[in-house]
Design a protein around this motif. Structure first.
Motif, short mmCIF file in Angstrom:
data_model
loop_
_atom_site.label_atom_id
_atom_site.label_comp_id
_atom_site.label_asym_id
_atom_site.label_seq_id
_atom_site.Cartn_x
_atom_site.Cartn_y
_atom_site.Cartn_z
N ILE A 1 0.75 -1.16 0.04
CA ILE A 1 0.01 0.04 0.12
C ILE A 1 1.12 1.14 -0.06
CG2 ILE A 1 -1.75 1.42 1.18
CD1 ILE A 1 -2.69 -1.20 2.38
N ASN A 2 1.82 1.16 0.88
CA ASN A 2 2.68 2.32 0.95
C ASN A 2 3.50 2.64 -0.42
OD1 ASN A 2 1.98 2.97 3.58
ND2 ASN A 2 3.45 1.65 4.51
N GLN A 3 3.80 1.58 -1.05
CA GLN A 3 4.54 1.72 -2.35
C GLN A 3 3.39 2.25 -3.51
OE1 GLN A 3 6.54 -1.89 -2.73
NE2 GLN A 3 7.85 -1.67 -0.97
N GLY A 4 2.05 2.08 -2.93
CA GLY A 4 1.22 2.23 -4.37
C GLY A 4 0.76 1.16 -4.76
N ASP A 5 1.18 0.08 -4.55
CA ASP A 5 0.91 -1.22 -5.28
C ASP A 5 -0.32 -1.82 -4.69
OD1 ASP A 5 3.13 -1.10 -7.07
OD2 ASP A 5 4.21 -2.15 -5.49
N ILE A 6 -1.58 -0.96 -4.81
CA ILE A 6 -2.60 -1.41 -4.27
C ILE A 6 -3.56 -2.47 -4.69
CG2 ILE A 6 -5.04 -0.44 -3.32
CD1 ILE A 6 -3.57 2.36 -3.15
N ASN A 7 -3.55 -2.42 -6.14
CA ASN A 7 -4.24 -3.57 -6.81
C ASN A 7 -3.55 -4.89 -6.67
OD1 ASN A 7 -6.44 -2.39 -8.44
ND2 ASN A 7 -5.16 -1.26 -9.17
N GLU A 8 -2.23 -4.86 -6.64
CA GLU A 8 -1.55 -5.98 -6.36
C GLU A 8 -1.61 -6.54 -5.09
OE1 GLU A 8 -0.43 -3.01 -7.60
OE2 GLU A 8 0.44 -3.64 -9.89
N ALA A 9 -1.73 -5.84 -3.91
CA ALA A 9 -1.92 -6.04 -2.67
C ALA A 9 -3.07 -6.75 -2.30
CB ALA A 9 -1.87 -4.78 -1.83
N GLU A 10 -4.31 -6.10 -3.06
CA GLU A 10 -5.67 -6.65 -2.94
C GLU A 10 -5.42 -8.35 -3.53
OE1 GLU A 10 -9.90 -5.06 -3.40
OE2 GLU A 10 -8.90 -4.90 -5.33
N ASP A 11 -4.75 -8.18 -4.87
CA ASP A 11 -4.65 -9.61 -5.59
C ASP A 11 -4.06 -10.51 -4.66
OD1 ASP A 11 -6.03 -8.60 -7.53
OD2 ASP A 11 -4.11 -8.42 -8.84
N LEU A 12 -3.20 -10.09 -3.79
CA LEU A 12 -2.26 -10.94 -2.83
C LEU A 12 -3.22 -11.47 -1.68
CD1 LEU A 12 0.09 -12.25 -2.12
CD2 LEU A 12 1.05 -10.25 -1.19
N LEU A 13 -3.98 -10.36 -1.21
CA LEU A 13 -4.85 -10.53 -0.03
C LEU A 13 -5.87 -11.95 -0.50
CD1 LEU A 13 -6.47 -10.04 2.66
CD2 LEU A 13 -7.73 -8.58 1.32
N TYR A 14 -6.28 -12.02 -1.69
CA TYR A 14 -7.21 -12.86 -1.93
C TYR A 14 -6.44 -14.24 -2.45
CZ TYR A 14 -11.16 -9.75 -1.09
OH TYR A 14 -11.88 -8.90 -0.61
N THR A 43 -6.26 9.44 0.75
CA THR A 43 -7.05 10.39 -0.20
C THR A 43 -7.57 9.87 -1.50
OG1 THR A 43 -5.04 11.07 -1.24
CG2 THR A 43 -5.33 12.04 0.89
N ASP A 44 -8.46 10.43 -1.94
CA ASP A 44 -9.01 10.15 -3.50
C ASP A 44 -7.67 10.08 -4.38
OD1 ASP A 44 -11.48 9.17 -2.69
OD2 ASP A 44 -12.43 11.21 -3.10
N GLU A 45 -6.89 11.24 -4.19
CA GLU A 45 -6.02 11.63 -5.03
C GLU A 45 -4.87 10.32 -5.14
OE1 GLU A 45 -7.02 13.77 -2.58
OE2 GLU A 45 -8.05 15.14 -4.19
N TYR A 46 -4.58 9.73 -4.00
CA TYR A 46 -3.78 8.71 -3.85
C TYR A 46 -4.27 7.57 -4.46
CZ TYR A 46 0.05 5.64 -1.97
OH TYR A 46 0.88 4.61 -1.83
N LEU A 47 -5.29 7.18 -4.05
CA LEU A 47 -6.04 6.01 -4.89
C LEU A 47 -6.10 6.21 -6.30
CD1 LEU A 47 -8.94 5.55 -2.11
CD2 LEU A 47 -6.91 4.31 -2.51
N ALA A 48 -6.67 7.30 -6.79
CA ALA A 48 -6.72 7.37 -8.09
C ALA A 48 -5.17 7.33 -8.98
CB ALA A 48 -7.33 8.82 -8.39
#
Length: 127
Positions: free
Chosen positions: A52-65, A90-95
């Motif tokens: 998450i801190n590195q901005g790899d949110i989608n990859e993190a979610e994939d790993l979670l599942y 923030t929305d900006e960070y997520l986007a």
């Protein structure tokens, strides 16, 4: 700004409701033990936070599942904390990392589905 605040509050309420249903508490925060006592879920949690801190949110979610064990509620605790952390961004960070609050809501729904409670899924229809 108003829509962002509304979505943040809505997701917080969803997390509270899920936590209350599964754990009898209004909130769930994943607590890491001393590193010498880490379990598989602790290592996964640390990896997810780093991603998450590195901005790899989608990859993190994939790993979670990928690693999720629906027979172990510690993974549910980890998942709720994961989505709570995302909701605090923030929305900006997520986007900027190709993620949205709608995906947080969908992720929470998927998490509940994985833990096999279809009755609680009606909660999502009301939001």
């Amino acid at each position: 700004m108003i829509k962002e605040d509304y979505l943040i509050r809505m997701i917080k309420d969803l997390i509270k409701t899920i936590a209350k249903f599964f754990f009898g508490s209004d909130s769930v925060t994943y607590q890491l033990p001393d590193e010498r006592e880490y379990t598989e879920t602790d290592y996964l949690y640390q990896q997810l936070v780093d991603m998450i801190n590195q901005g790899d949110i989608n990859e993190a979610e994939d790993l979670l599942y990928e690693k999720l064990d629906p027979q172990n509620k510690k993974y549910l605790e980890l998942g709720l904390d994961f989505y709570s952390k995302l909701n605090n961004l923030t929305d900006e960070y997520l986007a900027s990392h190709n993620y949205s609050r709608d995906e947080i809501e969908l992720g929470l729904k998927t998490l509940v589905e994985k833990f096999g409670d279809s009755g609680l899924l009606t909660l999502f229809e009301n939001y």
